[in-house]
Design a protein around this motif. Sequence first.
Motif, PDB file in Angstrom:
ATOM      1  N   TRP A 106     -35.709 -22.108  -4.572  1.00  0.00           N
ATOM      2  CA  TRP A 106     -34.326 -22.522  -4.841  1.00  0.00           C
ATOM      3  C   TRP A 106     -34.231 -23.262  -6.167  1.00  0.00           C
ATOM      4  CZ3 TRP A 106     -33.258 -27.867  -5.026  1.00  0.00           C
ATOM      5  CH2 TRP A 106     -31.923 -28.175  -5.350  1.00  0.00           C
ATOM      6  N   LEU A 107     -35.109 -24.232  -6.374  1.00  0.00           N
ATOM      7  CA  LEU A 107     -35.058 -25.034  -7.589  1.00  0.00           C
ATOM      8  C   LEU A 107     -35.374 -24.189  -8.822  1.00  0.00           C
ATOM      9  CD1 LEU A 107     -34.692 -27.729  -8.958  1.00  0.00           C
ATOM     10  CD2 LEU A 107     -37.085 -28.283  -8.412  1.00  0.00           C
ATOM     11  N   GLU A 108     -36.342 -23.309  -8.701  1.00  0.00           N
ATOM     12  CA  GLU A 108     -36.698 -22.457  -9.834  1.00  0.00           C
ATOM     13  C   GLU A 108     -35.494 -21.616 -10.277  1.00  0.00           C
ATOM     14  OE1 GLU A 108     -39.890 -18.871 -10.870  1.00  0.00           O
ATOM     15  OE2 GLU A 108     -39.354 -19.333  -8.795  1.00  0.00           O
ATOM     16  N   LYS A 109     -34.826 -20.991  -9.308  1.00  0.00           N
ATOM     17  CA  LYS A 109     -33.676 -20.151  -9.646  1.00  0.00           C
ATOM     18  C   LYS A 109     -32.544 -20.976 -10.231  1.00  0.00           C
ATOM     19  CE  LYS A 109     -30.687 -16.541  -7.734  1.00  0.00           C
ATOM     20  NZ  LYS A 109     -30.411 -15.678  -6.554  1.00  0.00           N
ATOM     21  N   ARG A 110     -32.346 -22.176  -9.711  1.00  0.00           N
ATOM     22  CA  ARG A 110     -31.295 -23.046 -10.246  1.00  0.00           C
ATOM     23  C   ARG A 110     -31.601 -23.456 -11.675  1.00  0.00           C
ATOM     24  NH1 ARG A 110     -28.017 -27.906  -7.297  1.00  0.00           N
ATOM     25  NH2 ARG A 110     -27.384 -29.071  -9.158  1.00  0.00           N
ATOM     26  N   LEU A 111     -32.833 -23.829 -11.963  1.00  0.00           N
ATOM     27  CA  LEU A 111     -33.199 -24.238 -13.322  1.00  0.00           C
ATOM     28  C   LEU A 111     -33.146 -23.071 -14.299  1.00  0.00           C
ATOM     29  CD1 LEU A 111     -36.202 -26.643 -12.618  1.00  0.00           C
ATOM     30  CD2 LEU A 111     -33.822 -27.253 -13.125  1.00  0.00           C
ATOM     31  N   ALA A 112     -33.421 -21.868 -13.800  1.00  0.00           N
ATOM     32  CA  ALA A 112     -33.401 -20.684 -14.664  1.00  0.00           C
ATOM     33  C   ALA A 112     -31.993 -20.165 -14.915  1.00  0.00           C
ATOM     34  CB  ALA A 112     -34.251 -19.580 -14.049  1.00  0.00           C
ATOM     35  N   GLY A 113     -31.014 -20.713 -14.228  1.00  0.00           N
ATOM     36  CA  GLY A 113     -29.642 -20.299 -14.456  1.00  0.00           C
ATOM     37  C   GLY A 113     -29.181 -19.156 -13.583  1.00  0.00           C
ATOM     38  N   GLY A 114     -29.934 -18.844 -12.519  1.00  0.00           N
ATOM     39  CA  GLY A 114     -29.546 -17.771 -11.610  1.00  0.00           C
ATOM     40  C   GLY A 114     -30.052 -16.428 -12.061  1.00  0.00           C
ATOM     41  N   GLY A 115     -29.597 -15.387 -11.369  1.00  0.00           N
ATOM     42  CA  GLY A 115     -30.060 -14.042 -11.682  1.00  0.00           C
ATOM     43  C   GLY A 115     -31.315 -13.688 -10.914  1.00  0.00           C
ATOM     44  N   GLN A 116     -31.963 -12.631 -11.359  1.00  0.00           N
ATOM     45  CA  GLN A 116     -33.173 -12.161 -10.706  1.00  0.00           C
ATOM     46  C   GLN A 116     -34.414 -12.651 -11.455  1.00  0.00           C
ATOM     47  OE1 GLN A 116     -33.357 -10.555  -7.757  1.00  0.00           O
ATOM     48  NE2 GLN A 116     -31.128 -10.840  -7.680  1.00  0.00           N
ATOM     49  N   PRO A 117     -35.483 -12.993 -10.728  1.00  0.00           N
ATOM     50  CA  PRO A 117     -36.712 -13.457 -11.398  1.00  0.00           C
ATOM     51  C   PRO A 117     -37.275 -12.397 -12.336  1.00  0.00           C
ATOM     52  CG  PRO A 117     -36.791 -13.876  -9.029  1.00  0.00           C
ATOM     53  CD  PRO A 117     -35.600 -12.998  -9.263  1.00  0.00           C
ATOM     54  N   MET A 164     -47.580 -11.683  -0.406  1.00  0.00           N
ATOM     55  CA  MET A 164     -46.907 -12.671   0.427  1.00  0.00           C
ATOM     56  C   MET A 164     -46.955 -12.251   1.902  1.00  0.00           C
ATOM     57  SD  MET A 164     -45.567 -15.056  -1.642  1.00  0.00           S
ATOM     58  CE  MET A 164     -47.130 -14.936  -2.542  1.00  0.00           C
ATOM     59  N   SER A 165     -47.124 -13.230   2.789  1.00  0.00           N
ATOM     60  CA  SER A 165     -46.990 -12.965   4.221  1.00  0.00           C
ATOM     61  C   SER A 165     -45.505 -12.828   4.546  1.00  0.00           C
ATOM     62  CB  SER A 165     -47.611 -14.097   5.037  1.00  0.00           C
ATOM     63  OG  SER A 165     -46.871 -15.294   4.861  1.00  0.00           O
ATOM     64  N   GLU A 166     -45.223 -12.379   5.759  1.00  0.00           N
ATOM     65  CA  GLU A 166     -43.823 -12.210   6.147  1.00  0.00           C
ATOM     66  C   GLU A 166     -43.089 -13.543   6.142  1.00  0.00           C
ATOM     67  OE1 GLU A 166     -41.166 -10.407   9.879  1.00  0.00           O
ATOM     68  OE2 GLU A 166     -43.351 -10.171   9.840  1.00  0.00           O
ATOM     69  N   ALA A 167     -43.762 -14.595   6.605  1.00  0.00           N
ATOM     70  CA  ALA A 167     -43.130 -15.913   6.621  1.00  0.00           C
ATOM     71  C   ALA A 167     -42.851 -16.418   5.208  1.00  0.00           C
ATOM     72  CB  ALA A 167     -44.017 -16.911   7.371  1.00  0.00           C
ATOM     73  N   GLN A 168     -43.791 -16.189   4.307  1.00  0.00           N
ATOM     74  CA  GLN A 168     -43.592 -16.608   2.921  1.00  0.00           C
ATOM     75  C   GLN A 168     -42.466 -15.820   2.264  1.00  0.00           C
ATOM     76  OE1 GLN A 168     -47.660 -15.937   1.652  1.00  0.00           O
ATOM     77  NE2 GLN A 168     -48.071 -18.140   1.564  1.00  0.00           N
ATOM     78  N   ALA A 169     -42.433 -14.509   2.500  1.00  0.00           N
ATOM     79  CA  ALA A 169     -41.373 -13.682   1.928  1.00  0.00           C
ATOM     80  C   ALA A 169     -40.003 -14.130   2.426  1.00  0.00           C
ATOM     81  CB  ALA A 169     -41.615 -12.211   2.272  1.00  0.00           C
ATOM     82  N   ASP A 170     -39.906 -14.467   3.707  1.00  0.00           N
ATOM     83  CA  ASP A 170     -38.634 -14.939   4.257  1.00  0.00           C
ATOM     84  C   ASP A 170     -38.221 -16.255   3.612  1.00  0.00           C
ATOM     85  OD1 ASP A 170     -38.539 -12.737   5.889  1.00  0.00           O
ATOM     86  OD2 ASP A 170     -39.323 -13.781   7.671  1.00  0.00           O
ATOM     87  N   ALA A 171     -39.205 -17.153   3.407  1.00  0.00           N
ATOM     88  CA  ALA A 171     -38.898 -18.445   2.788  1.00  0.00           C
ATOM     89  C   ALA A 171     -38.424 -18.253   1.347  1.00  0.00           C
ATOM     90  CB  ALA A 171     -40.132 -19.344   2.821  1.00  0.00           C
ATOM     91  N   ILE A 172     -39.059 -17.333   0.638  1.00  0.00           N
ATOM     92  CA  ILE A 172     -38.669 -17.071  -0.751  1.00  0.00           C
ATOM     93  C   ILE A 172     -37.236 -16.550  -0.819  1.00  0.00           C
ATOM     94  CG2 ILE A 172     -39.102 -15.530  -2.707  1.00  0.00           C
ATOM     95  CD1 ILE A 172     -42.101 -15.772  -2.019  1.00  0.00           C
ATOM     96  N   GLU A 173     -36.910 -15.611   0.041  1.00  0.00           N
ATOM     97  CA  GLU A 173     -35.557 -15.059   0.049  1.00  0.00           C
ATOM     98  C   GLU A 173     -34.538 -16.124   0.464  1.00  0.00           C
ATOM     99  OE1 GLU A 173     -34.651 -12.194  -1.178  1.00  0.00           O
ATOM    100  OE2 GLU A 173     -36.766 -11.935  -1.725  1.00  0.00           O
ATOM    101  N   LYS A 174     -34.916 -16.983   1.387  1.00  0.00           N
ATOM    102  CA  LYS A 174     -34.014 -18.057   1.814  1.00  0.00           C
ATOM    103  C   LYS A 174     -33.718 -18.995   0.645  1.00  0.00           C
ATOM    104  CE  LYS A 174     -33.640 -21.912   5.095  1.00  0.00           C
ATOM    105  NZ  LYS A 174     -34.308 -22.632   6.215  1.00  0.00           N
ATOM    106  N   GLY A 175     -34.768 -19.367  -0.095  1.00  0.00           N
ATOM    107  CA  GLY A 175     -34.572 -20.260  -1.235  1.00  0.00           C
ATOM    108  C   GLY A 175     -33.722 -19.629  -2.325  1.00  0.00           C
ATOM    109  N   LYS A 176     -33.963 -18.360  -2.621  1.00  0.00           N
ATOM    110  CA  LYS A 176     -33.181 -17.673  -3.651  1.00  0.00           C
ATOM    111  C   LYS A 176     -31.718 -17.555  -3.229  1.00  0.00           C
ATOM    112  CE  LYS A 176     -37.007 -14.850  -5.390  1.00  0.00           C
ATOM    113  NZ  LYS A 176     -37.545 -13.464  -5.500  1.00  0.00           N
TER     114      LYS A 176
END
Length: 413
Positions: free
Chosen positions: A356-367, A374-386
């Motif tokens: 979440w913080l990374e995307k906010r500092l980068a100004g949004g958009g796609q990485p 990534m494990s399934e749990a990690q992938a879910d957390a990444i999508e949640k943060g984005k």
Amino acid sequence: MSAFLLHLRSTPLRWFLPALLALDLALVLTRDDFWHGLWGDTGATGQVPALYLGMFAAGAAAWAAGLHDRPQVVESLRAMPRPTPRAELPRLLTVLFVVLVPYAAGQAVAFSVTARTWPPGFTHYLGYLLLGVASLMLCCGWGWLIGRLLPSRWGALTGAFVWVLANLAVDTDLVVVNGPARDRPDLLLVALRIAAAALLLGACLWLPLGRGMLRRAPLPAVAAALASTVLASGLSAVAPRQGPEAMTCVEGATTICLWPEEEKYRAMAERVLDRADGLPAELSMPDKVYSRGLIRVDGEWGGDFDLDSGSEWAMSDGVTRAVSAETFAACREDDLAGWDKYNEAGDQSVLALERWLEKRLAGGGQPEYRESGMSEAQADAIEKGKAMADRPAAEQERWARDTVRFVQETYCD
């Protein structure tokens, strides 16, 4: 000079010159523009085509060297009053000319782009430019030697293959892809490599005519030249720099420090810091965040982010990781007991917060990168943060505060 021009006008290699020129310019101009305004990356960008020009140079040199191995040609050349080196020199110069002209044109175009702003670090550009010249000279020497040892139908293919193998299978800096500020070409070692390549080319001119005589003749000079070339090629001409005393630092919610040669990225740092203003107080900001190579970390020169591709996401990721480390510092105390507890629980709250913080500092958009492994749990957390970074600001900040408090109270106290 007249013999060289005469041979250049008659050799079939001249017809490859427009194609090589177009290839070199295409490789320079179609690359991402991150290198604009950075001397090191400008020189490296202009030097990248040397990989492909080197394939052609090695093959062409092997082909040209094998032309005089026919018995009737050998006898005619031996009867000439002109010594062997003078007879061979125009053909060798022609091969060099056909590959160095496109290379010089590509470097001139790259130079003209960055010269408009003239940033610090011009010697870095010069080092990478000469590094490419050395590589092309080495290609011609290796190819010529291979062409004199192998039949003409195999010499060109072998010469090109050896060059590709030397770059892909062996860890060398014959061709580099990037020229980040933390690395610097050693001009003395680059000059040594050019001198070794010139020695090899000179020795090739003295090779006796005829493959049979070549295999029987003692060639100590060629052996010494080849050994010197291999040694010079094995020495790393591009090495990490020691961090400078003077840095380019931009102050804000934290301080982002860059190499002096990275002055171009000052505006990027200001944008990232502007987005860092107003973050929840629960997020602890580090005192400073550094471009890679500026500080000593565990006995090595390290930092928080690199700008090898000019990515704002890379800088945002470095600031994010530094903020996360500062915020959850208590979890890493007491021999990492809190962090071990967090990992054992399989919790991915911090990962979601970081994305979440990374995307906010980068100004949004796609990485500007792809996640992998990534494990399934990690992938879910990444999508949640984005996804959270696209929600209203008040909702984002409330979620961030709640996440920080949950992790600290559960694992860090």
